[in-house]
Design an enzyme around this catalytic site. Structure first.
Site, PDB file in Angstrom:
ATOM      1  CG  ASP A  82       0.629  -1.780  -2.510  1.00 34.25           C
ATOM      2  OD1 ASP A  82       0.959  -2.260  -1.411  1.00 34.25           O
ATOM      3  OD2 ASP A  82       0.068  -2.431  -3.405  1.00 34.25           O
ATOM      4  CD  GLU A  93       4.663  -2.964  -0.068  1.00 38.75           C
ATOM      5  OE1 GLU A  93       4.335  -3.577   0.952  1.00 38.75           O
ATOM      6  OE2 GLU A  93       3.909  -2.821  -1.060  1.00 38.75           O
TER       7      GLU A  93
END
Length: 687
Positions: free
Chosen positions: A345, A381
Site C-alpha cells: 500500500d 501501489e
C-alpha cells in the site's frame, strides 16, 4: 538469584525458551525501558522489570519463568520534547512493534494520548501523566515455530489471475458456510469458498490488510467501524476478528487449504504509516518508543510529521532499524504463514528519500536481494499524496505495479470517450510505454478496472455519481471523478433496456480486463454483480454495504467470467511472456497486428482520429499448436461492420459480449456486424 539476565539484543521481540523469555526492543533515544508483565486476562499489571542492557540501540534482557502465552507491554523513559521530535512518556503502556499476537481491544480514552488534551497553550506540548494500560491491547508471547505445512503453488506470472478480497467482507454472507466461521480465515478454507474460486479459475487471492489494526475513534463516535483495515498497529500480529478460535495456526491452515487447491495468497500490507496519526494522535507504540527514529518528521520542525500518506504520519524506511522491522515482518508472513507475495500500500512512501522517490532505495534493494522475499510476487501501489506522488512505471525490475492508468483508460474507452485509441491499445498490450525498461516483463502491469477503493463493477455501470451518505461525511468523501455511466437511470431500475445495456457493459469491461496482456486483477464480488448501493468509499461500512451480497447473485455473469478466464488460460496469445512489438515470432507470425474496422492496418490518421472508437487486434500464440486470436472491439454507440483481415483463413467465434458470434465460422475478408458497445473474440479455425 535474580530473574533478569543480560539476554541478547536479537532477535527483536519476545522469544521464549526452556528457561524463560528473551526480550529485545529498539529505541535509540530512550533513557530507560521497562518491561511490564500482566495477568492472564490483561487486566492487571503484575510486575515491572527494568531492562538494564542496551546494545546498539536495542534494550534487552532475559527473564526467567516468563513463558509462551504470557502477556506484556513496555514503558519507555526519555525526554518529552515534541519540538525536537521526542515524545517519550512512561505513563503510557506501549505495544511491542514485534508483538506476534495482541490480546484485547483498544478502548478509546483520553489517557491514550501522550499530551494533555484541552491544556492551555500549544495543544500537544504538555505531557499527560495518566496511565493508559487499562485501555491498550497487550502483547502475547508466542513460540516461533512455523505453522504452514504445504508447498507454494508458484503460479507463473503469465498464468496469474488475482482476486482482491476481504477475509471478513467476502465470507459474511456467502452461501454454504457455517455461521460460526463467517468473517474468518476458517471460512476462506471452507470447501464452499474454495469451490467458488476454482469455478472462476482464480490462481491468486489478494487479501486486504490482515495485520492488527485500530478502530478509528471518530468512526466509533459515529457508530461506524474501520472495515478495510488500513490503520495498522502491529506488523507481526494478525487482526483477531479474522480468527475463529483456532489461534495463529488458523491463518496458516487457510493458506494450506488454498495451496492444496493450487491457489496462491498475497497480502495487502501497510508499512507506509501506522494508526498513531499526527502530532495530535494517540501514543500506542512507535511514537512512545522512539518517535524520532520510527517516523518521518518535518526537517525544519520535527514536532510535526511528514504526512506523505494522508493519514497523519509516515514510517521512515530510511532508518535501518525501521527497514529491518519491515523485512522481519515480511519474512515472518512468508516463512511462518506461507504467503506467496505482498501488495504494498502506498509503496511510493516506502521508497522516498529526503530528495524524493528513489527506485533504488534501500527498501527495494534489500527486498530484491533477499533469498526468500525476492522469489515471491511483489506488487507496488505506485502513488502517495506527497510531492511527485505518482510514479507508475518507475519501480525497479522485480516489482509489478497496480496500473491506475489501465483502469482509467479502459473505463473511458467503453464509455465511448474520444481520442483514446492509442492509449487503449497500449493498455491492452500491457503498457509497454510504462514498463518496458530494465528488461521488465508484461506482468509488471497489474491491470484492474475496479478495486476495493471505488465503485464495484455493478455500481460503475449503474451510477453517475457517488452515494456515500452512509459514511457520515455529507457525501464529501471518496472520488468524484469515477468515469462511470449509469446507462440511463441512477441506481436500481426495472427498465429492461437499461439493465441489458448494463449487463453488456459489465461483460465488455471484464472481457477486456481478462484478455489484456499483463496480469488481471478482479475485485471480489464483481463476478456475481455485487453492489454497494453507489458507495465508492466503503472503508467504514463493516455491514451489508461493505460485505459481498451473495443473495442477489448473477449466475450468468459468473459463468461468463469463468469462461473468459478459461479462454485466457488456454490461449497463450493473451498472456505472452514478452511485450508485444509487432515483430515476427519464432513461429513466423507477427506477435500483434492492429487493424481498423475496414480490415486494413491502422494508419497514422486513424490512430490520431479522435472519433475512431473501433479496433481489431490479431494476436499470435506464444506456443506451437495454439490458434491465432482475433479481437474486435466496438466502443461506439452504433453497430459497425467489421471486415475480417486477410491472411487468417477461417475464424471461429469463441466469445461475444453481445452473444451473437459464439460458434459461428467466418472466412477472411468477410464482414461481421459488431453491435454497439460490444466485443467479439475469434480464433483461427483448424488449430
Amino acid at each position: 538469584m535474580t530473574r533478569l539476565r543480560e539476554g541478547s539484543p536479537f532477535p527483536l521481540g519476545a522469544t521464549p525458551d526452556a528457561k524463560g523469555s528473551n526480550f529485545a526492543i529498539f529505541s535509540d533515544h530512550a533513557e530507560g525501558v521497562t518491561l511490564c508483565l500482566f495477568s492472564a486476562d490483561g487486566s492487571k499489571e503484575e510486575e515491572r522489570i527494568e531492562l538494564e542492557e542496551c546494545t546498539n540501540g536495542v534494550w534487552h534482557g532475559h527473564v526467567a519463568g516468563v513463558k509462551a502465552g504470557d502477556l506484556y507491554g513496555y514503558r519507555v523513559r526519555g525526554p518529552w520534547d515534541p519540538a525536537h521530535g521526542h515524545r517519550f512518556n512512561d505513563a503510557k503502556l506501549l505495544i511491542d512493534p514485534y508483538a506476534r499476537e495482541l490480546v484485547g481491544e483498544l478502548q478509546w480514552d483520553d489517557a491514550l494520548y501522550g499530551y494533555q488534551i484541552g491544556a492551555e497553550g500549544e495543544a500537544d506540548l504538555v505531557r499527560d501523566e495518566r496511565d493508559s494500560a487499562a485501555f491498550l491491547p497487550k502483547a502475547r508471547i508466542v513460540s516461533p515455530e512455523p505453522y504452514t505445512q504445504t508447498a507454494r503453488p508458484v503460479v507463473p506470472w503469465p498464468k496469474t489471475v488475482i482476486y482482491e478480497s476481504h477475509v471478513r467482507g467476502w465470507t459474511m454472507r456467502m452461501k454454504g458456510l457455517p455461521d460460526e466461521i463467517r468473517g474468518t480465515f476458517a471460512a476462506f478454507a471452507h470447501p464452499a469458498a474454495i469451490d467458488h474460486l476454482h469455478k472462476l479459475g482464480i490462481t491468486t487471492v489478494e487479501f486486504m490488510p490482515i495485520h492488527a489494526f485500530v478502530q478509528d475513534r471518530h468512526l466509533g463516535e459515529r457508530g461506524l467501524a474501520n472495515f478495510w483495515g488500513y490503520n495498522t498497529i502491529g506488523f507481526f500480529a494478525p487482526e483477531n476478528r479474522y480468527i475463529d478460535g483456532g489461534g495463529l495456526p488458523e491463518i496458516a491452515a487457510a493458506v494450506d487449504a488454498l495451496h492444496d487447491a493450487g491457489i496462491e495468497v498475497i497480502l495487502d500490507v501497510v508499512y507506509n504509516h501506522t494508526a498513531e496519526g499526527n502530532h495530535l494522535g494517540p501514543t500506542l507504540s512507535f511514537k512512545g518508543i522512539d518517535n524520532l527514529s520510527y517516523y518521518r518528521l518535518m526537517p525544519d520542525d520535527p514536532r510535526y510529521y511528514d504526512n506523505l500518506t494522508g493519514t497523519g504520519n509516515a514510517l521512515d524506511t530510511n532508518h535501518p532499524r525501521v527497514l529491518q522491522m519491515v523485512m522481519d515482518s515480511l519474512r515472518l508472513w512468508a516463512n511462518v504463514y506461507g504467503v506467496d507475495g505482498f501488495r504494498f500500500d502506498l509503496a511510493l512512501t516506502l521508497g522516498r528519500e529526503p530528495g524524493g522517490f528513489n527506485p533504488r532505495h534501500a527498501f527495494f534493494n534489500t527486498m530484491l536481494q533477499d533469498p526468500v522475499l525476492s522469489r515471491l510476487k511483489l506488487i507496488a501501489e505506485p502513488w502517495d499524496v506527497g510531492p511527485g506522488g505518482y510514479q507508475l512505471g518507475n519501480f525497479p525490475p522485480g516489482f509489478s505495479e497496480w496500473n491506475g492508468d489501465y483502469r482509467d483508460v479502459v473505463r473511458e474507452f467503453w464509455l465511448g470517450g474520444e481520442g483514446l485509441l492509442p492509449a487503449f491499445a497500449s493498455r491492452f498490450a500491457a503498457s509497454s510505454d510504462l514498463f518496458n525498461e530494465g528488461r521488465r516483463r508484461p506482468w509488471s502491469s497489474v491491470n484492474f478496472v475496479t478495486a476495493h477503493d471505488g465503485f464495484t463493477l455493478n455500481d460503475l455501470v449503474s451510477y453517475n455519481d457517488k452515494h456515500n451518505e452512509a459514511n457520515g461525511e455529507d457525501n464529501q468523501d471518496g472520488h468524484s471523478d469515477n468515469k462511470s455511466w449509469n446507462c440511463g437511470a441512477e441506481g436500481p431500475t426495472e427498465d429492461e433496456g437499461i439493465l441489458s445495456l448494463r449487463r453488456q457493459q459489465k461483460r465488455n469491461l471484464l472481457a477486456t480486463l481478462i484478455l489484456s496482456q499483463g496480469v488481471p486483477m478482479l475485485l471480489a464480488g464483481d463476478e456475481i454483480g455485487n453492489s454497494q448501493g453507489g458507495n465508492n468509499n466503503a472503508y467504514a461500512q463493516d455491514n451489508e454495504i461493505g460485505w459481498v451480497d451473495w443473495s442477489d447473485e448473477d449466475p450468468d455473469l459468473t459463468v461468463f467470467v469463468a469462461k473468459v478466464i478459461a479462454l485466457r488460460a488456454s490461449r497463450s496469445a493473451f498472456s505472452r511472456p514478452e511485450f508485444l512489438t509487432g515483430a515476427r515470432t519464432e513461429l513466423g507470425q507477427r506477435d500483434v497486428n492492429w487493424f481498423s474496422a475496414s480490415g486494413q492496418r491502422m494508419s497514422d490518421e486513424e490512430w490520431s482520429n479522435p472519433h475512431v472508437k473501433c479496433l481489431t487486434v490479431r494476436l499470435a500464440p506464444a506456443k506451437r499448436g495454439e490458434p491465432t486470436m482475433l479481437v474486435m472491439l466496438n466502443a461506439s454507440h452504433v453497430d459497425v461492420d467489421f471486415t475480417v483481415p486477410e491472411q487468417g483463413g477461417e475464424w471461429r467465434g469463441v466469445l461475444d459480449t453481445a452473444g451473437r458470434a459464439e460458434g459461428e465460422t467466418i472466412p477472411e475478408k468477410s464482414v461481421w456486424q459488431v453491435p454497439a458497445r460490444s466485443m467479439v473474440v475469434w480464433e483461427q479455425a483448424g488449430k
